[in-house]
Design an enzyme around this catalytic site. Structure first.
Site, PDB file in Angstrom:
ATOM      1  N   GLU A 275       0.743  -1.186   0.147  1.00 39.48           N
ATOM      2  CA  GLU A 275      -0.146   0.060   0.061  1.00 39.48           C
ATOM      3  C   GLU A 275       0.676   1.205  -0.075  1.00 39.48           C
ATOM      4  O   GLU A 275       0.560   1.999   0.776  1.00 39.48           O
ATOM      5  CB  GLU A 275      -1.052   0.004   1.384  1.00 39.48           C
ATOM      6  CG  GLU A 275      -1.889  -1.446   1.480  1.00 39.48           C
ATOM      7  CD  GLU A 275      -2.511  -1.331   2.978  1.00 39.48           C
ATOM      8  OE1 GLU A 275      -2.267  -0.597   3.745  1.00 39.48           O
ATOM      9  OE2 GLU A 275      -3.580  -2.132   2.791  1.00 39.48           O
ATOM     10  N   GLY A 277       2.181   5.151  -0.706  1.00 40.76           N
ATOM     11  CA  GLY A 277       1.264   6.307  -1.028  1.00 40.76           C
ATOM     12  C   GLY A 277       2.644   7.191  -0.876  1.00 40.76           C
ATOM     13  O   GLY A 277       2.473   7.757  -2.251  1.00 40.76           O
ATOM     14  N   ARG A 315       1.589  20.285   6.214  1.00 40.11           N
ATOM     15  CA  ARG A 315       2.608  19.514   6.564  1.00 40.11           C
ATOM     16  C   ARG A 315       3.504  20.195   7.614  1.00 40.11           C
ATOM     17  O   ARG A 315       3.961  19.827   8.645  1.00 40.11           O
ATOM     18  CB  ARG A 315       3.253  18.464   5.688  1.00 40.11           C
ATOM     19  CG  ARG A 315       2.509  17.566   5.068  1.00 40.11           C
ATOM     20  CD  ARG A 315       3.261  16.808   3.986  1.00 40.11           C
ATOM     21  NE  ARG A 315       3.918  15.703   4.911  1.00 40.11           N
ATOM     22  CZ  ARG A 315       5.331  16.113   4.908  1.00 40.11           C
ATOM     23  NH1 ARG A 315       5.829  17.069   4.480  1.00 40.11           N
ATOM     24  NH2 ARG A 315       5.897  15.011   5.683  1.00 40.11           N
ATOM     25  N   TYR A 319       3.264  19.033  11.285  1.00 42.78           N
ATOM     26  CA  TYR A 319       4.295  17.974  11.781  1.00 42.78           C
ATOM     27  C   TYR A 319       5.692  18.342  11.881  1.00 42.78           C
ATOM     28  O   TYR A 319       6.751  17.996  12.216  1.00 42.78           O
ATOM     29  CB  TYR A 319       4.617  16.785  10.676  1.00 42.78           C
ATOM     30  CG  TYR A 319       3.314  16.061  10.296  1.00 42.78           C
ATOM     31  CD1 TYR A 319       2.283  15.630  10.989  1.00 42.78           C
ATOM     32  CD2 TYR A 319       3.274  15.694   8.813  1.00 42.78           C
ATOM     33  CE1 TYR A 319       1.237  14.837  10.815  1.00 42.78           C
ATOM     34  CE2 TYR A 319       2.035  15.162   8.349  1.00 42.78           C
ATOM     35  CZ  TYR A 319       1.189  14.865   9.279  1.00 42.78           C
ATOM     36  OH  TYR A 319      -0.084  14.071   8.707  1.00 42.78           O
ATOM     37  N   CYS A 344      -3.300  33.973   9.823  1.00 42.00           N
ATOM     38  CA  CYS A 344      -3.256  34.672  11.049  1.00 42.00           C
ATOM     39  C   CYS A 344      -3.134  33.682  12.081  1.00 42.00           C
ATOM     40  O   CYS A 344      -3.876  33.498  13.018  1.00 42.00           O
ATOM     41  CB  CYS A 344      -4.397  35.477  11.370  1.00 42.00           C
ATOM     42  SG  CYS A 344      -4.641  36.876  10.157  1.00 42.00           S
ATOM     43  N   GLU A 345      -1.804  32.955  12.090  1.00 39.22           N
ATOM     44  CA  GLU A 345      -1.508  32.123  12.865  1.00 39.22           C
ATOM     45  C   GLU A 345       0.164  32.046  12.909  1.00 39.22           C
ATOM     46  O   GLU A 345       0.539  31.906  11.934  1.00 39.22           O
ATOM     47  CB  GLU A 345      -1.870  30.339  12.794  1.00 39.22           C
ATOM     48  CG  GLU A 345      -3.385  30.330  12.701  1.00 39.22           C
ATOM     49  CD  GLU A 345      -3.824  29.428  13.655  1.00 39.22           C
ATOM     50  OE1 GLU A 345      -2.896  28.873  14.591  1.00 39.22           O
ATOM     51  OE2 GLU A 345      -4.931  28.999  13.754  1.00 39.22           O
ATOM     52  N   TYR A 373       0.076  14.022   0.564  1.00 39.34           N
ATOM     53  CA  TYR A 373      -0.420  14.492   1.919  1.00 39.34           C
ATOM     54  C   TYR A 373      -0.359  16.291   1.715  1.00 39.34           C
ATOM     55  O   TYR A 373       0.244  16.939   2.847  1.00 39.34           O
ATOM     56  CB  TYR A 373       0.358  14.169   3.098  1.00 39.34           C
ATOM     57  CG  TYR A 373       0.242  12.624   3.212  1.00 39.34           C
ATOM     58  CD1 TYR A 373      -0.813  11.786   3.403  1.00 39.34           C
ATOM     59  CD2 TYR A 373       1.327  11.830   2.695  1.00 39.34           C
ATOM     60  CE1 TYR A 373      -0.905  10.795   3.616  1.00 39.34           C
ATOM     61  CE2 TYR A 373       1.225  10.426   2.834  1.00 39.34           C
ATOM     62  CZ  TYR A 373       0.007   9.743   3.369  1.00 39.34           C
ATOM     63  OH  TYR A 373      -0.023   8.499   3.349  1.00 39.34           O
TER      64      TYR A 373
HETATM   65  C1  LIG Z   1      -1.615   5.985   5.076  1.00 39.90           C
HETATM   66  C2  LIG Z   1      -1.372   4.534   4.902  1.00 39.90           C
HETATM   67  C3  LIG Z   1      -0.709   4.015   3.942  1.00 39.90           C
HETATM   68  C4  LIG Z   1       0.203   4.867   3.104  1.00 39.90           C
HETATM   69  O1  LIG Z   1       1.402   5.239   3.687  1.00 39.90           O
HETATM   70  P1  LIG Z   1       2.646   5.880   3.026  1.00 39.90           P
HETATM   71  O2  LIG Z   1       3.400   6.321   3.993  1.00 39.90           O
HETATM   72  O3  LIG Z   1       1.932   7.169   2.300  1.00 39.90           O
HETATM   73  O4  LIG Z   1       3.066   4.768   2.112  1.00 39.90           O
HETATM   74  C5  LIG Z   1      -0.861   2.711   3.673  1.00 39.90           C
HETATM   75  N1  LIG Z   1      -1.662   1.634   4.430  1.00 39.90           N
HETATM   76  C6  LIG Z   1      -2.555   2.243   5.262  1.00 39.90           C
HETATM   77  C7  LIG Z   1      -3.395   1.554   6.076  1.00 39.90           C
HETATM   78  C8  LIG Z   1      -2.549   3.589   5.569  1.00 39.90           C
HETATM   79  O5  LIG Z   1      -3.208   4.297   6.553  1.00 39.90           O
END
Ligand SMILES: *Cc1c(COP(=O)(O)O)cnc(C)c1O
Length: 419
Positions: A275, A277, A315, A319, A344-345, A373
């Site tokens: 998964e 991202g 971000r 963070y 205004c922060e 993100y």
């Molecule tokens: C956010 C998320 C991802 C992706 O994370 P990355 O750091 O962007 O690769 C994959 N799986 C789940 C369940 C997530 O919540």
């Protein structure tokens, strides 16, 4: 590697000079590079060449733009979704239902029903309660929902605490110590085809060691579950691979990640889901912004006030994240500046005491590595509109998300007639 480079002194996205986009679409604007998305997709896939049976499901939450999803769909990716809204986006982008995985700790009944309606490939169940509810809903249809049990391996991902998800105190997954018992209970339900386990320990991981530790725990669990008589055919290893936000950061490459995965999972004999991202989308986008003015005369360095703000790119405020900041037409001169937005922060600060290209009012600049993100976390705080998004492909580009003006947001509001 990305396709945002200087050509004749002007920063381009592929073959499109960024000033052209700024003139046509206005600023601030997110600009994505198709070639970069495709390159990252290919490198990630090739890194996993030695893993035979797999699904790569793009984490939609990192960049849910339909055109971005379409690029990845054409690369053979499925989708990891965490809401009904994301599920509908993945389908709208043409992703096959069986290539969609539904994660998330708080799926509502309506969202579980939606997943069943659409015949998605897999539900990642995050609690016994969720598993029981899904079993009832699927059972009422005479179906068995394909599912994995998300476990919490209690591993420190060594990343920012707000994007760490695999520690015992985090809300995600079922604690490993309870996993066998929970699996046995849920596997016995008629409405579930509980076929494996899932894990995702956090995001922006710069080290493979926590991932390997988590995967080894998953491997042990698979062995234990099989010994207890369960059939395990699927394991979902989540996302999390980091990207370089600044010079000197060297996250593991997809090839190194793939080699580790192949080694750890060699004897598992399962279908693996990934998964990713951020590693796909992060460096495939920049936030293009214009300097409103440079304010001098305070105690410290001058404030470079840009027209992008924390509502457009959250971000840094959220963070304390670093984004490289570069002029679109650098003169070669440098300055030290505080780079801030108009909100205004005090938290609306992108960088403090940053060594950067010298800039004056009207200049264009980019925040790099804003493809993941970024736009998706935007808000309309301070009654600012939503930033548009542009996708570049060679020497052409298209607006793939319109700017939503502050006036359009106000149009959705009503003053009741009793006021
Ligand atoms: C956010 C998320 C991802 C992706 O994370 P990355 O750091 O962007 O690769 C994959 N799986 C789940 C369940 C997530 O919540």
């Amino acid at each position: 590697m990305d396709h945002f480079e200087l050509k004749n002194g002007v920063l381009h996205a592929e073959d499109v000079p960024l000033p052209r986009i700024a003139d046509d679409v206005g600023t601030p604007v997110y600009v994505y590079s198709r070639a970069t998305l495709e390159r990252h997709a290919r490198v990630f896939r090739e890194g996993l060449d030695s893993v035979p049976d797999k699904l790569i499901a793009f984490a939609v939450k990192s960049n849910p733009n339909l055109a971005v999803l379409k690029v990845l769909q054409r690369e053979g990716f499925g989708a990891d979704v965490v809401s009904g809204g994301e599920l509908m986006r993945a389908l709208a982008a043409g992703m096959a239902p069986e290539m969609i995985v539904f994660s998330g700790v708080g799926k509502t009944r309506a969202e579980l029903e939606l997943g069943l309606d659409k015949n998605i490939g897999q539900f990642n169940i995050e609690s016994r309660e969720e598993g029981r509810e899904l079993a009832i809903l699927a059972g009422a249809r005479g179906e068995r929902a394909p599912a994995c049990l998300r476990i919490n391996p209690d591993v420190d991902a060594k990343t920012h605490e707000k994007i760490s998800t695999g520690k015992a105190e985090n809300k995600f997954g079922i604690p490993l110590v309870h996993a066998r018992e929970a699996f046995a209970e849920l596997a016995a339900l008629d409405g579930l085809n509980l076929r494996g386990v899932a894990v995702h320990i956090g995001s922006q991981l710069l080290d493979l060691e926590p991932l390997e530790t988590a995967f080894a725990k998953v491997g042990q669990l698979v062995e234990d579950l099989r010994a207890a008589g369960h059939t395990i055919t699927h394991v979902d290893l989540g996302g999390g691979l980091g990207v370089p936000y600044k010079a000197g950061e060297h996250p593991p490459s997809p090839a190194e990640y793939g080699a580790m995965v192949a080694r750890v999972t060699r004897d598992w004999g399962v279908h693996l889901t990934f998964e990713p991202g951020r590693v796909i989308a992060g460096n495939a986008g920049v936030l293009l912004t214009r300097v409103v003015r440079v304010k001098r005369g305070g105690n410290g360095p001058p404030f470079v006030i840009v027209d992008a703000a924390m509502n457009d790119l959250a971000r840094p405020a959220l963070y304390g994240a670093w984004h490289d900041f570069d002029a679109v037409q650098p003169s070669g001169e440098r300055m030290t500046a505080n780079i801030v937005g108009p909100i205004c922060e005090t938290g609306d600060t992108f960088a403090s005491d940053r060594d950067c290209d010298a800039l004056v009012a009207g200049d264009l600049a980019v925040f790099r590595t804003a493809g993941a993100y970024g736009a998706t976390m935007a808000s309309s705080y301070n009654s600012r509109g939503f930033v548009p998004e542009v996708l570049v492909d060679g020497d052409r580009y298209a607006v793939v998300a319109d700017r939503i003006a502050a006036a359009a947001i106000m149009d959705a509001e009503r003053v009741p007639d009793w006021l």
